[in-house]
Design a protein around this motif. Structure first.
Motif, PDB file in Angstrom:
ATOM      1  N   GLY A  89      -3.178 -19.519   5.112  1.00  0.00           N
ATOM      2  CA  GLY A  89      -3.542 -20.542   4.007  1.00  0.00           C
ATOM      3  C   GLY A  89      -2.505 -20.627   2.906  1.00  0.00           C
ATOM      4  O   GLY A  89      -2.376 -21.866   2.151  1.00  0.00           O
ATOM      5  N   TYR A  90      -1.822 -19.569   2.706  1.00  0.00           N
ATOM      6  CA  TYR A  90      -0.788 -19.686   1.603  1.00  0.00           C
ATOM      7  C   TYR A  90       0.615 -19.922   1.935  1.00  0.00           C
ATOM      8  O   TYR A  90       1.427 -19.500   0.934  1.00  0.00           O
ATOM      9  N   GLU A  91       0.928 -19.809   3.275  1.00  0.00           N
ATOM     10  CA  GLU A  91       2.027 -19.764   3.704  1.00  0.00           C
ATOM     11  C   GLU A  91       3.032 -21.036   3.209  1.00  0.00           C
ATOM     12  O   GLU A  91       2.288 -22.304   3.561  1.00  0.00           O
ATOM     13  N   ARG A  92       4.080 -20.972   2.657  1.00  0.00           N
ATOM     14  CA  ARG A  92       5.068 -22.064   2.268  1.00  0.00           C
ATOM     15  C   ARG A  92       6.273 -21.644   2.800  1.00  0.00           C
ATOM     16  O   ARG A  92       6.550 -20.758   3.145  1.00  0.00           O
ATOM     17  N   ALA A 105      25.165 -19.540   2.133  1.00  0.00           N
ATOM     18  CA  ALA A 105      26.686 -19.518   2.829  1.00  0.00           C
ATOM     19  C   ALA A 105      26.574 -20.948   4.003  1.00  0.00           C
ATOM     20  O   ALA A 105      26.649 -20.719   4.930  1.00  0.00           O
ATOM     21  N   ASN A 106      26.618 -21.869   3.355  1.00  0.00           N
ATOM     22  CA  ASN A 106      26.703 -23.093   3.907  1.00  0.00           C
ATOM     23  C   ASN A 106      25.651 -23.094   5.369  1.00  0.00           C
ATOM     24  O   ASN A 106      25.611 -23.807   6.226  1.00  0.00           O
ATOM     25  N   GLY A 107      24.368 -22.574   4.937  1.00  0.00           N
ATOM     26  CA  GLY A 107      23.320 -22.615   5.914  1.00  0.00           C
ATOM     27  C   GLY A 107      21.997 -22.385   5.229  1.00  0.00           C
ATOM     28  O   GLY A 107      21.941 -22.161   3.946  1.00  0.00           O
ATOM     29  N   TYR A 108      20.909 -22.554   5.860  1.00  0.00           N
ATOM     30  CA  TYR A 108      19.584 -22.345   5.380  1.00  0.00           C
ATOM     31  C   TYR A 108      18.933 -21.170   5.940  1.00  0.00           C
ATOM     32  O   TYR A 108      18.660 -21.193   7.311  1.00  0.00           O
ATOM     33  N   GLU A 109      18.610 -20.085   5.405  1.00  0.00           N
ATOM     34  CA  GLU A 109      17.869 -19.029   5.961  1.00  0.00           C
ATOM     35  C   GLU A 109      16.375 -19.101   5.851  1.00  0.00           C
ATOM     36  O   GLU A 109      15.750 -19.523   4.869  1.00  0.00           O
ATOM     37  N   VAL A 110      15.746 -18.970   7.003  1.00  0.00           N
ATOM     38  CA  VAL A 110      14.039 -19.156   7.030  1.00  0.00           C
ATOM     39  C   VAL A 110      13.696 -17.920   7.305  1.00  0.00           C
ATOM     40  O   VAL A 110      13.840 -17.193   7.934  1.00  0.00           O
ATOM     41  N   SER A 111      12.420 -17.541   6.624  1.00  0.00           N
ATOM     42  CA  SER A 111      11.573 -16.263   6.523  1.00  0.00           C
ATOM     43  C   SER A 111       9.878 -16.927   6.848  1.00  0.00           C
ATOM     44  O   SER A 111       9.701 -18.003   6.233  1.00  0.00           O
ATOM     45  N   VAL A 112       9.406 -16.184   7.226  1.00  0.00           N
ATOM     46  CA  VAL A 112       7.848 -16.350   7.352  1.00  0.00           C
ATOM     47  C   VAL A 112       7.212 -15.218   6.685  1.00  0.00           C
ATOM     48  O   VAL A 112       7.407 -13.924   6.981  1.00  0.00           O
ATOM     49  N   GLY A 113       6.725 -15.261   5.369  1.00  0.00           N
ATOM     50  CA  GLY A 113       6.235 -14.149   4.700  1.00  0.00           C
ATOM     51  C   GLY A 113       7.553 -13.348   4.354  1.00  0.00           C
ATOM     52  O   GLY A 113       8.353 -14.233   3.636  1.00  0.00           O
ATOM     53  N   GLY A 163      15.668 -16.683  10.921  1.00  0.00           N
ATOM     54  CA  GLY A 163      16.739 -17.303  11.483  1.00  0.00           C
ATOM     55  C   GLY A 163      17.421 -18.132  10.547  1.00  0.00           C
ATOM     56  O   GLY A 163      16.889 -18.217   9.383  1.00  0.00           O
ATOM     57  N   ARG A 164      18.443 -18.926  10.815  1.00  0.00           N
ATOM     58  CA  ARG A 164      19.189 -19.786   9.850  1.00  0.00           C
ATOM     59  C   ARG A 164      19.537 -21.083  10.600  1.00  0.00           C
ATOM     60  O   ARG A 164      19.604 -21.059  11.706  1.00  0.00           O
ATOM     61  N   ARG A 165      19.509 -22.163   9.977  1.00  0.00           N
ATOM     62  CA  ARG A 165      19.772 -23.379  10.305  1.00  0.00           C
ATOM     63  C   ARG A 165      20.837 -24.234   9.542  1.00  0.00           C
ATOM     64  O   ARG A 165      21.011 -24.117   8.304  1.00  0.00           O
ATOM     65  N   PRO A 166      21.781 -24.963  10.186  1.00  0.00           N
ATOM     66  CA  PRO A 166      22.684 -25.721   9.245  1.00  0.00           C
ATOM     67  C   PRO A 166      22.190 -26.847   8.116  1.00  0.00           C
ATOM     68  O   PRO A 166      23.019 -27.167   7.391  1.00  0.00           O
ATOM     69  N   THR A 167      20.992 -27.281   8.703  1.00  0.00           N
ATOM     70  CA  THR A 167      20.264 -28.403   7.890  1.00  0.00           C
ATOM     71  C   THR A 167      19.102 -28.159   7.310  1.00  0.00           C
ATOM     72  O   THR A 167      18.305 -27.158   8.074  1.00  0.00           O
ATOM     73  N   ILE A 168      18.508 -28.517   6.453  1.00  0.00           N
ATOM     74  CA  ILE A 168      17.166 -28.481   5.900  1.00  0.00           C
ATOM     75  C   ILE A 168      16.045 -28.787   6.853  1.00  0.00           C
ATOM     76  O   ILE A 168      15.060 -28.307   6.972  1.00  0.00           O
ATOM     77  N   ALA A 185      15.869 -26.282   9.419  1.00  0.00           N
ATOM     78  CA  ALA A 185      15.091 -25.256   8.644  1.00  0.00           C
ATOM     79  C   ALA A 185      13.509 -25.206   8.795  1.00  0.00           C
ATOM     80  O   ALA A 185      12.928 -24.260   8.956  1.00  0.00           O
ATOM     81  N   LEU A 186      13.112 -26.508   8.318  1.00  0.00           N
ATOM     82  CA  LEU A 186      11.739 -26.725   8.289  1.00  0.00           C
ATOM     83  C   LEU A 186      10.981 -26.680   9.531  1.00  0.00           C
ATOM     84  O   LEU A 186       9.950 -26.126   9.946  1.00  0.00           O
ATOM     85  N   ALA A 187      11.835 -27.074  10.776  1.00  0.00           N
ATOM     86  CA  ALA A 187      11.310 -27.316  11.981  1.00  0.00           C
ATOM     87  C   ALA A 187      11.229 -25.684  12.445  1.00  0.00           C
ATOM     88  O   ALA A 187      10.144 -25.489  13.033  1.00  0.00           O
ATOM     89  N   LEU A 188      12.357 -24.916  11.913  1.00  0.00           N
ATOM     90  CA  LEU A 188      12.185 -23.550  12.530  1.00  0.00           C
ATOM     91  C   LEU A 188      11.088 -22.885  12.028  1.00  0.00           C
ATOM     92  O   LEU A 188      10.394 -21.813  12.481  1.00  0.00           O
ATOM     93  N   HIS A 189      10.978 -23.065  10.690  1.00  0.00           N
ATOM     94  CA  HIS A 189       9.670 -22.530  10.025  1.00  0.00           C
ATOM     95  C   HIS A 189       8.445 -22.716  10.675  1.00  0.00           C
ATOM     96  O   HIS A 189       7.533 -21.927  10.906  1.00  0.00           O
ATOM     97  N   VAL A 190       8.097 -24.067  11.103  1.00  0.00           N
ATOM     98  CA  VAL A 190       6.934 -24.199  11.665  1.00  0.00           C
ATOM     99  C   VAL A 190       6.898 -23.567  13.113  1.00  0.00           C
ATOM    100  O   VAL A 190       5.790 -23.185  13.315  1.00  0.00           O
ATOM    101  N   GLU A 191       7.664 -23.568  13.828  1.00  0.00           N
ATOM    102  CA  GLU A 191       7.846 -22.816  14.824  1.00  0.00           C
ATOM    103  C   GLU A 191       7.783 -21.442  14.788  1.00  0.00           C
ATOM    104  O   GLU A 191       6.755 -20.785  15.617  1.00  0.00           O
ATOM    105  N   ALA A 192       8.059 -20.891  13.576  1.00  0.00           N
ATOM    106  CA  ALA A 192       7.979 -19.457  13.686  1.00  0.00           C
ATOM    107  C   ALA A 192       6.702 -19.125  13.076  1.00  0.00           C
ATOM    108  O   ALA A 192       5.861 -18.062  13.411  1.00  0.00           O
ATOM    109  N   CYS A 193       6.106 -20.028  12.124  1.00  0.00           N
ATOM    110  CA  CYS A 193       4.798 -19.757  11.893  1.00  0.00           C
ATOM    111  C   CYS A 193       3.487 -19.708  13.015  1.00  0.00           C
ATOM    112  O   CYS A 193       2.738 -19.229  13.084  1.00  0.00           O
ATOM    113  N   GLU A 194       3.832 -20.733  13.950  1.00  0.00           N
ATOM    114  CA  GLU A 194       2.997 -20.761  14.946  1.00  0.00           C
ATOM    115  C   GLU A 194       3.167 -19.552  16.041  1.00  0.00           C
ATOM    116  O   GLU A 194       2.219 -19.116  16.667  1.00  0.00           O
ATOM    117  N   ALA A 195       4.516 -18.986  15.952  1.00  0.00           N
ATOM    118  CA  ALA A 195       4.543 -17.822  16.799  1.00  0.00           C
ATOM    119  C   ALA A 195       3.913 -16.719  16.200  1.00  0.00           C
ATOM    120  O   ALA A 195       3.572 -15.628  16.777  1.00  0.00           O
TER     121      ALA A 195
END
Length: 289
Positions: free
Chosen positions: A74-77, A84-92, A97-102, A105-115
């Motif tokens: 419920g507090y996950e943001r 370095a020309n990319g976006y690093e993504v973390s869950v907690g 991982g990292r993605r070249p576009t924001i 990166a947002l899509a990766l965060h959603v996928e990572a949260c679901e996993a």
């Protein structure tokens, strides 16, 4: 009295009945969202109306806290950093991982949260949505109805009103008017607009606090004609209060305020009627016919 006003349907992220219940008997000002009720039907409906991934936890005889099924969800943001020309993504605190576009990166965060959270992943972040509506942190005396809900479709507005009335409204056992009493003048004004926009009558009486430490309270009476009822809760709905066969609004006085130029208004409808402030039905002026 006008019929229910037609507003365009707008998407809402929080169930309108649930939002009404939170405005009625919910606590939005503490670290944990909560709601109080002695009615099992209210508790069950709140649970069913919560976004996926949330649940109710009993915290007292009549108190229930609203929390994520999986601790922390419920507090996950979106934990995203540009580097370095990319976006690093973390869950907690876990790097995923990292993605070249924001957007990537947002899509990766959603996928990572679901996993990470599995079936307990939340569909809608309740705290984030309440914050976006400017309701998170509000006390009982400064609550209000957000415009997106106040001026939405008939179904959304009616469910919102029922959530308020089911939790904080009263239905006298021997008939009379349905009442809603609370301590926010803004919410009282919003409830009046809500009821009138649904074709009902609403009026508010102000009661000063009995002691300096007591808040001023606002008691709003609510009346509708059938079949529009202000309650969903079975025990209140069964009393059939606040309904009359014909509703009218009376002109009780006319006061001289001065002479000003005015603009005559004419509408093309055959009835020559239109709505003005506070959903009052009026008609073309003589020169406007």
């Amino acid at each position: 009295i006008c019929q229910a006003a037609q507003y365009p349907l707008q998407p809402v992220s929080i169930d309108p009945w649930l939002l009404g219940a939170l405005l009625g008997d919910g606590c939005l000002c503490s670290n944990a969202l909560s709601i109080s009720s002695a009615d099992s039907e209210i508790v069950d409906r709140v649970q069913s109306a919560l976004p996926h991934g949330y649940t109710l936890n009993k915290h007292g005889e009549y108190d229930w806290t609203i929390g994520a099924v999986s601790r922390g969800a419920g507090y996950e943001r979106p934990n995203i950093r540009y580097k370095a020309n990319g976006y690093e993504v973390s869950v907690g605190r876990t790097y995923v991982g990292r993605r070249p576009t924001i957007d990537g990166a947002l899509a990766l965060h959603v996928e990572a949260c679901e996993a990470h959270y599995g079936d307990a992943a939340i569909a809608v972040n309740l705290r984030r949505e309440l914050r976006a509506l400017n309701l998170l942190g509000r006390h009982h005396f400064d609550k209000f109805i957000p415009d997106r809900y106040l001026r939405n479709s008939i179904d959304v507005r009616l469910e919102l009103l029922r959530g308020l009335m089911d939790t904080d409204g009263s239905a006298p056992p021997h008939g009379g008017q349905a009442l809603l009493e609370q301590t926010s003048s803004r919410l009282a004004h919003d409830v009046e607009e809500l009821v009138r926009s649904l074709g009902g009558l609403a009026s508010t009486v102000t009661y000063p606090g009995r002691t300096p430490r007591c808040k001023t309270s606002y008691r709003t009476s609510v009346q509708f004609t059938d079949p529009c009822a202000p309650f969903w809760l079975p025990r209140k709905k069964a009393r059939k209060v606040g309904t009359r066969g014909r509703l009218v609004r009376k002109l009780v006085s006319v006061k001289y305020v001065g002479d000003e130029e005015v603009q005559c208004i004419s509408v093309a409808h055959a009835s020559q009627l239109y709505l003005t402030d506070e959903f009052l039905v009026t008609h073309n002026t003589k020169s406007g016919k």
